[in-house]
Design an enzyme around this catalytic site. Structure first.
Site, PDB file in Angstrom:
ATOM      1  N   GLU A 165       0.782  -1.240   0.000  1.00 57.27           N
ATOM      2  CA  GLU A 165       0.000   0.000   0.000  1.00 57.27           C
ATOM      3  C   GLU A 165       0.817   1.296   0.000  1.00 57.27           C
ATOM      4  OE1 GLU A 165      -3.205  -0.011   2.807  1.00 57.27           O
ATOM      5  OE2 GLU A 165      -4.175  -1.690   1.801  1.00 57.27           O
ATOM      6  N   GLU A 252      -4.402  -8.265  -0.730  1.00 58.05           N
ATOM      7  CA  GLU A 252      -5.181  -7.954   0.475  1.00 58.05           C
ATOM      8  C   GLU A 252      -6.587  -7.529   0.065  1.00 58.05           C
ATOM      9  OE1 GLU A 252      -3.124  -5.501   3.489  1.00 58.05           O
ATOM     10  OE2 GLU A 252      -5.004  -4.384   3.678  1.00 58.05           O
TER      11      GLU A 252
END
Length: 659
Positions: A165, A252
């Site tokens: 991320e 994810e």
């Protein structure tokens, strides 16, 4: 972990061509060393492969305890063939204990190899979000160490995720960072599969699609996409389009709001629908089967957590959904801890930490989670159920063969709890402490569960028996009520933890002989007074208490901590635990809430309130306000369901069977 908003996309469900759940399957032998064939992740022989499994919660977190070898075995039993280890760099993670987290990574790599599962090695960039930030300066060192270890061991099952991320940075920034890390992995583990993060918390995969990395022919590069089904629907089209052009990996995703849905287990039906839309794409609707890891195999009280408890491994509603998608059996027998030698320690009084709970279901000689004969259920032994033991300290060398590295001696005859793999020993020495036990070689991330018999509600001050090595910071929580028990009595605010740090001079190799009672301090950095800190029990009776040893900038592994003394210092006359206000339910399934049970679909409830019935994958199939003792005709089909009755001050749950 997560970020951002919502809207909608549609697609019909496709049939998955992935393997069905199999606890005995060796996926590494089946698929071999993975590679890309075009844009498709494939087996060593060129067959399309779709890996599916879970991501851990952060290992450094109080909710990240679900990562013992037994938990990995349970994941596999539920159908997972990959495990993603979420190793935060900041947020109390790697940068606080570099050697420990490197060893933890290697342990997971070894364990997944033994289980025949793939492992996704994550470098968890989150805050700050630019992977080039100074906070992530060790990335090259870390991946050099890990990829070198993979090469040394000859492993085929490790994939690398070089930056979780990225945010607050451009795709060019990420490519610059990749140029620092990828050559190291390519040199040590040529041919490896590497997942590269994309901008805006792995949502802008379209930027990688427009300008992919092309210079590393010795690696198989995939691009990451993250998705939270309650709030990210508008990004699905980006994944659909990217899947037609570049190799993708959903490293994810969760059935939750972008934040994880903290504070509730409730999930709207639209979130499940949105999750199905993501899985439709992953199953190949855009021409590429895309591997995925669900967030998270943790127990935090939030939508995204798949477990209610690391100990019982009871699935949450979203956990049941993930197991359904994996093709596994969600019917897992809850494991209930029991007091040591059937005698619960009393509060007020001195609580011996060595006499943590036992697991009455623990019969397995291999120290792992095992299949119950004649059933499809898996239960745990002590590890991961009533305790969790870490072993990264170099001098923990006494017989590591069966007990995960823990010392196997303690007590008056050097045989106390010898097979349970916890560093517990007697408080021997010169200070009249014989008969008590201590936890030794304590490391961040370890925990124990003790069932206490609390004689009356109230605020209880703590003292601890310490020796010259004691330097520990720990949390005290309730498993029974899923809440924090530590409070500041001046304002009733919850506290993250309490600390004990010795004031005794070191006695060198004789430290184990010297013990004294100490008052707590608020933290280990400046050791402020903690005289107002207390453990609050709002109700008398049996309490399952979890003591979790936490990370911190000044936490040192390998210290000892003896018994805790609970002394009542203030009465409590307020309400009991308000389980309904925090969406926490009774851990024990009520046998009298619904009657008759089993039924033909018509039954009554013992208490009036808001009745909700869900099926075993968490979908609400019936809801109404009901009165106590009045017959309810649900019209439900035969099967197993969960009934929840919410009153003004409690939530009660029962498993019901309709024939």
């Amino acid at each position: 972990m997560k970020k951002f908003f919502s809207i909608l996309a549609t697609a019909a469900l496709a049939t998955s061509m992935t393997a069905t759940a199999g606890a005995n399957d060796n996926y590494i032998e089946k698929y071999g060393r993975l590679k890309l064939v075009g844009k498709q992740l494939s087996s060593e022989s060129g067959e399309a492969v779709m890996l599916r499994g879970w991501s851990s919660f952060g290992w450094m977190s109080n909710w990240g305890d679900c990562h013992s070898k037994g938990h990995l075995e349970q994941m596999k039993a539920w159908g997972a063939n990959i495990y993603r280890g979420a190793m935060y760099v900041e947020e109390g993670g790697y940068n606080n204990n570099k050697s420990g987290y490197i060893q933890q990574t290697k342990t997971f790599i070894d364990q997944t190899a033994e289980l025949g599962m793939y492992y996704l090695c994550d470098w968890h960039v989150l805050t700050p979000g630019n992977p080039n930030d100074w906070a992530y300066n060790d990335a090259q060192t870390y991946f050099n160490e890990i990829s070198g270890y993979v090469k040394q061991k000859g492993y085929k099952h490790v994939l690398y995720e070089i930056c979780n991320e990225p945010n607050g940075c451009s795709w060019n920034d990420i490519k610059t960072y990749a140029d620092k890390v990828l050559p190291t992995i390519q040199q040590n583990d040529p041919g490896a599969c590497v997942v590269v993060g994309t901008p805006q918390w792995d949502q802008n995969i379209n930027e990688a699609q427009a300008d992919p990395i092309t210079k590393y022919s010795g690696l198989n590069l995939l691009y990451s996409f993250h998705y939270y089904s309650c709030s990210h629907q508008q990004f699905l089209s980006r994944l659909e389009n990217a899947a037609r052009v570049i190799p993708c990996f959903i490293s994810e995703w969760g059935v939750a709001d972008f934040s994880g849905g903290e504070g509730t287990r409730d999930v709207a039906q639209s979130c499940y629908t949105s999750a199905d839309q993501l899985i439709n794409i992953a199953n190949g609707s855009s021409g590429q089967k895309i591997s995925w890891c669900a967030w998270s195999f943790g127990e935090k009280n939030e939508q995204a957590s798949s477990l209610i408890s690391c100990g019982s491994m009871e699935l949450s509603p979203t956990g049941k959904k993930i197991v359904e998608l994996l093709g596994g059996d969600p019917e897992v027998k809850p494991v209930v801890s029991a007091c040591y030698e059937n005698t619960c320690q009393e509060v007020p009084g001195i609580v011996d930490l060595g006499k943590y709970d036992t697991n009455p279901e623990s019969k397995n000689e291999d120290m792992g989670f095992g299949k119950v004969p004649g059933t499809n259920t898996y239960v745990g032994n002590g590890e991961g159920v009533v305790y969790h033991e870490e072993n990264t300290v170099e001098d923990e060398v006494n017989d590591r063969s069966k007990c995960n590295g823990a010392y196997k001696w303690a007590g008056d005859d050097f045989a106390f709890r010898q097979d349970e793999c916890v560093d517990a020993s007697g408080c021997y020495g010169l200070t009249n402490t014989e008969g008590w036990h201590n936890l030794g070689y304590i490391e961040p991330g370890e925990w124990i569960i003790i069932t206490l018999d609390v004689k009356e509600p109230g605020y209880y001050a703590l003292k601890a028996l310490c020796n010259p090595t004691t330097h520990q910071y720990f949390g005290v929580g309730s498993v029974s009520y899923n809440c924090n028990l530590l409070v500041d009595m001046t304002n009733d605010e919850e506290l993250d933890g309490i600390a004990f740090s010795t004031t005794m001079e070191s006695q060198g190799n004789d430290n184990w002989k010297y013990w004294a009672w100490h008052d707590p301090v608020s933290n280990l950095d400046d050791e402020d007074d903690a005289s107002n800190y207390a453990v609050l029990f709002k109700e008398a009776g049996k309490h399952q208490v979890k003591i979790s040893f936490m990370t911190g900038i000044d936490v040192k592994a390998a210290g000892d901590l003896g018994p805790l003394e609970f002394t009542k210092v203030k009465a409590y006359n307020g309400p009991g635990y308000k389980k309904g206000s925090t969406n926490v339910v009774d851990n024990a399934i009520s046998s009298s809430l619904v009657y008759p049970n089993p039924s033909n679909g018509s039954f009554a409830v013992a208490e009036a309130g808001e009745l909700t019935i869900t099926n075993m994958v968490g979908e609400v199939v019936y809801s109404a306000n009901v009165a106590a003792g009045v017959e309810i005709n649900t019209g439900l089909a035969a099967g197993n369901y969960i009934a929840t009755v919410k009153t003004a001050d409690a939530v009660k749950v029962a498993k019901i069977v309709i024939k």
